[in-house]
Design an enzyme around this catalytic site. Sequence first.
Site, PDB file in Angstrom:
ATOM      1  CG  ASP A  72      35.973  28.356 -15.992  1.00 19.61           C
ATOM      2  OD1 ASP A  72      37.375  29.020 -16.326  1.00 19.61           O
ATOM      3  OD2 ASP A  72      35.423  27.815 -15.350  1.00 19.61           O
ATOM      4  CD  GLU A  75      48.646  27.367 -15.876  1.00 10.88           C
ATOM      5  OE1 GLU A  75      48.105  26.171 -15.894  1.00 10.88           O
ATOM      6  OE2 GLU A  75      48.324  28.456 -15.748  1.00 10.88           O
ATOM      7  CE1 TYR A 131      44.277  30.129 -23.790  1.00 12.75           C
ATOM      8  CE2 TYR A 131      46.116  29.371 -23.270  1.00 12.75           C
ATOM      9  CZ  TYR A 131      44.499  29.446 -23.126  1.00 12.75           C
ATOM     10  OH  TYR A 131      44.178  29.201 -22.052  1.00 12.75           O
ATOM     11  CG  HIS A 189      50.721  26.037 -22.954  1.00 10.99           C
ATOM     12  ND1 HIS A 189      50.482  26.921 -23.829  1.00 10.99           N
ATOM     13  CD2 HIS A 189      50.144  25.956 -21.846  1.00 10.99           C
ATOM     14  CE1 HIS A 189      49.705  28.054 -23.269  1.00 10.99           C
ATOM     15  NE2 HIS A 189      49.195  27.447 -21.434  1.00 10.99           N
ATOM     16  CD  GLU A 190      49.429  23.448 -19.490  1.00  7.74           C
ATOM     17  OE1 GLU A 190      49.327  24.726 -18.519  1.00  7.74           O
ATOM     18  OE2 GLU A 190      48.606  23.570 -20.670  1.00  7.74           O
ATOM     19  CD  GLN A 197      41.389  22.921 -14.457  1.00  9.78           C
ATOM     20  OE1 GLN A 197      42.138  22.203 -14.329  1.00  9.78           O
ATOM     21  NE2 GLN A 197      41.105  24.289 -14.501  1.00  9.78           N
ATOM     22  CG  HIS A 232      51.294  28.742 -17.540  1.00 10.18           C
ATOM     23  ND1 HIS A 232      50.891  29.177 -17.368  1.00 10.18           N
ATOM     24  CD2 HIS A 232      50.284  27.645 -18.591  1.00 10.18           C
ATOM     25  CE1 HIS A 232      49.825  29.607 -18.527  1.00 10.18           C
ATOM     26  NE2 HIS A 232      49.451  29.003 -19.620  1.00 10.18           N
ATOM     27  CD  GLU A 285      47.327  30.491 -20.467  1.00  5.68           C
ATOM     28  OE1 GLU A 285      47.417  30.010 -20.711  1.00  5.68           O
ATOM     29  OE2 GLU A 285      46.833  29.843 -19.354  1.00  5.68           O
TER      30      GLU A 285
HETATM   31  N1  BES Z   1      46.045  28.112 -17.736  1.00  4.41           N
HETATM   32  C1  BES Z   1      44.877  27.091 -18.740  1.00  4.41           C
HETATM   33  C2  BES Z   1      44.219  26.655 -18.819  1.00  4.41           C
HETATM   34  C3  BES Z   1      42.970  27.175 -18.148  1.00  4.41           C
HETATM   35  C4  BES Z   1      42.606  28.257 -18.253  1.00  4.41           C
HETATM   36  C5  BES Z   1      41.981  26.825 -17.815  1.00  4.41           C
HETATM   37  C6  BES Z   1      41.401  29.287 -18.359  1.00  4.41           C
HETATM   38  C7  BES Z   1      41.340  27.396 -16.778  1.00  4.41           C
HETATM   39  C8  BES Z   1      40.614  28.347 -17.010  1.00  4.41           C
HETATM   40  C9  BES Z   1      45.928  26.427 -19.392  1.00  4.41           C
HETATM   41  O1  BES Z   1      47.283  26.760 -19.398  1.00  4.41           O
HETATM   42  C10 BES Z   1      46.019  26.040 -20.437  1.00  4.41           C
HETATM   43  O2  BES Z   1      46.221  27.266 -21.905  1.00  4.41           O
HETATM   44  N2  BES Z   1      45.885  25.091 -21.722  1.00  4.41           N
HETATM   45  C11 BES Z   1      46.034  24.819 -22.761  1.00  4.41           C
HETATM   46  C12 BES Z   1      46.964  23.814 -23.732  1.00  4.41           C
HETATM   47  C13 BES Z   1      47.120  24.762 -25.004  1.00  4.41           C
HETATM   48  C14 BES Z   1      47.439  26.258 -25.296  1.00  4.41           C
HETATM   49  C15 BES Z   1      48.398  24.118 -25.197  1.00  4.41           C
HETATM   50  C16 BES Z   1      44.331  24.130 -23.257  1.00  4.41           C
HETATM   51  O3  BES Z   1      43.797  23.324 -22.070  1.00  4.41           O
HETATM   52  O4  BES Z   1      43.814  23.336 -24.303  1.00  4.41           O
HETATM   53 ZN    ZN Z   2      47.900  28.031 -21.215  1.00  7.16          ZN
END
Ligand code: BES
Ligand code: ZN
Length: 620
Positions: free
Chosen positions: A394, A290, A402, A314-315, A158, A318, A337
Site C-alpha cells: 500500500d 475496481e 500510474y 479509470h475504474e 477495501q 481496470h 495502474e
Molecule cells: N486500484 C486502485 C486503488 C488502490 C491501489 C487501492 C492500490 C489499494 C492499493 C484504483 O483503481 C485507483 O487507482 N484509484 C485512484 C483513482 C484515480 C487514479 C482515478 C484513486 O483512488 O485515487
Molecule cells: Zn487504478
Amino acid sequence: MKNLLFLIPFMLLSCTQNIKTADDNQDETSTGSDPHSFANPKENVVTHLDLTLAVDFTKQQLNGLAVWTIKHVTKSDEIIFDTQGLTIEKVTLDTDTAEVFFALGDQVKILGQALSIPIKPETKKVNIYYSTSKNAKALQWLNAQQTAGKKQPFLLTQSEAILARSWIPTQDSPGIRFTYNATVTVPKDLMALMSAENPTNKNAEGKYHFEQKNAIPSYLMALAVGDITFKAIDKRTGVYAEPEMLDKVAYEFADMGKMVNAAEKIYGDYRWGRYDVLVLPPSFPFGGMENPMLTFATPTVIAGDRSLVSLVAHELAHSWSGNLVTNATWNDFWLNEGFTVYFERRIIETLYGKEEAKMQEVLGYHSLMENIKELGNKNPDTRLKVDFTGRDPDDGVSDIAYEKGYFFLKTIENAVGREKFDAFLKDYFNRHAFKSIDNDTFLDELNVLLIKGDDKVKKQIDSYAWVYQPGLPKEFIAPLSPVFSKIDTLVQNLLTTKNTLGLSKVLKSTNEKLYFINKLPDNLDPELMVSLDTEFNFTNSTNAEVQCAWYVMAIKTKYAVAYPAMRKFLVTVGRRKFLMPLYKEMIKTPEGKKLAQDIYKTARPNYHSVAYNSLDGLLK
Ligand code: BES
Ligand code: ZN
C-alpha cells in the site's frame, strides 16, 4: 531467453480467446513466488469459494464459513492460506464433520499469519469457520453519523492490496484466482453488495446471494452493507448510493454506458456482464476501487458538473487492465495502474475529445514530477519495476506506477503508431485474460510482438530506462496543452499586476482551475490569496480536487481564512490522496504541526486503516 520460447505457442494462436474454467485459473509462470503471501499455490491452490457471512454491526464482526474448493498441484499434504487477525474456530474437510488440526503461524508484520491445514490426497473442499477481529484492516464500520442519511450504519471493505486476508482466510496473492458464491446476512433495513452479480432491491429477510462467475484474485473481493438504493443508467450500467445521494450520483455518472461502449470499441468485449458503481460515504480511503462488476467510489467525485468522471473511466478500464489481466505480484503493480491510466485517457479522449485528455495528461505529468522530486530521482522506488519485499505494498501507491507507467505506454504508442499498439493491446488482453502477468513477460512480449528487432523503434522506446532505471529517461519530452500554456502567461501577468479581477470568467473548468492553483508560487503574496479567494471563492469550493489544491496553497502562504473549511474537509473526507498532501504540508512548520495534530485527533476516527496507517507515523 526461456521466456521467449514460451511465447511461441501463443504467437501461433494469436488472438484466440482464452476460455477459463475453474480448474484452469492459475498462471504457472507467476504463482508461488509472491513476497506478500504465505500461500503455497505451486502445491495446493484454491479454485472456488463458497462464502457464508453474518454481518454483526453491534460487535463489528463478520462471522463466516469459507468453503474452499482446491486443486492439488503436487502430492503435498498441506494447503496454506493467508490470514490477518482472524479467529479460526474450526476446520473440516469435505463433508466430514470431524475437525482437523490446523496451525496458525507466527504473526508477521504487514503479512499476518499463515494458516496451514493438513489435507488428504482425495480432499476436494476445505471448510474454515472463522470470525474477524475488531480492527480487521480491510473493514470500515461507520456509525450512522458518518453516512449521508445519518440513520443507518454502514460497512465497507477495501481488500487491495493485501487486506482481503483480514476478512477472509484466503490465498491472498494477485496470481491466484477463484470464482465465488456468497450468502450474506445483514440487519433487515440494510442491503448488501459484493464484487459480483448484485441485487437492486432490499429483501425482507436481509439475506443476499451473490455469484461471481469469472475467476478473480482475492484483492477484488468486496462487500458493502448499508442503506443503499439503485438507479439504472442504461441496460447494463447503473449506480448505487444512499437514497440522499442517488439522483446526484445518477446525474454525475450519466455517461457510464457510453464509457463501456467506448472501452469495448478500443480493446474488445466487456467480459463481466453488468457494470455498476457504488458511491460510498466520504471516509472511503480511495478515489475508486475496481471491484469487478461494482466499482466502489468516493463521493468526492460528485462535483455536480461531471468534471471528475475520469475516475469512472479509470475504474472501468481496470475491467481489462487489472481484473482481466492482473499484475502477478505487487512488485508488478505498474502493469495494473499504468495500463489503466493509459486506457482511461483513451476513453476520455473518445468521449470528451483530445484537448480534455491532453489536459489530464499534463496534470498527471506535473503530479509525477512533484512525486519524483519528493522521492529523489535516484530513488529505486521511482523505477517501474519496484521491490516491495518486506514493505507494505500500500505504501507503493504513487504516481510512479500510474503516471510514469502511463508515459511509458504513451512512448510505445508514439514509436509504433496507435493502430499497431491497439492491435497489440487488444491481443494482450485476450491472450492473458483471467491470468496474471509479470513485468518481464510483458517486456518480452513487447520485444517479440511489437518491436520485432527494429533497432530504431527499440531505441525510441528504451524499455530498459523506463522500467529498470529511476526517474524519467533523458529523451523524454514533457507534454504540453495549449489551454494550459495560456495559463502560464496568465500567472506571470498576475504576479506582476496583482490584478485578479475577471479571472474566474477566464478559468472556468476544473482542469484550468487546478492547473492555475498548482502554478502559483509557494511564496505567493498573502494579499493575492485574499483577492483570489474573493474572485473564485476557492475556500468554499464544492469540488474536492480544487479544495485540496487550494488548501495546500493556504497552508504554504499561511492563509488562515481557509483553515476552518480545510478542517471540515479533513474531518469528513477520508480519501488518502487528499489527506497526505494536506497533512504533509502542515507538518513542515511547528505551528502547522500543532494544527495538523489537533485536526487529526478529531478526524482519525473517520479514516479507514489504509489512511491512518499512512498518517499515524507523520503525526505522532
Ligand atoms: N486500484 C486502485 C486503488 C488502490 C491501489 C487501492 C492500490 C489499494 C492499493 C484504483 O483503481 C485507483 O487507482 N484509484 C485512484 C483513482 C484515480 C487514479 C482515478 C484513486 O483512488 O485515487
Ligand atoms: Zn487504478
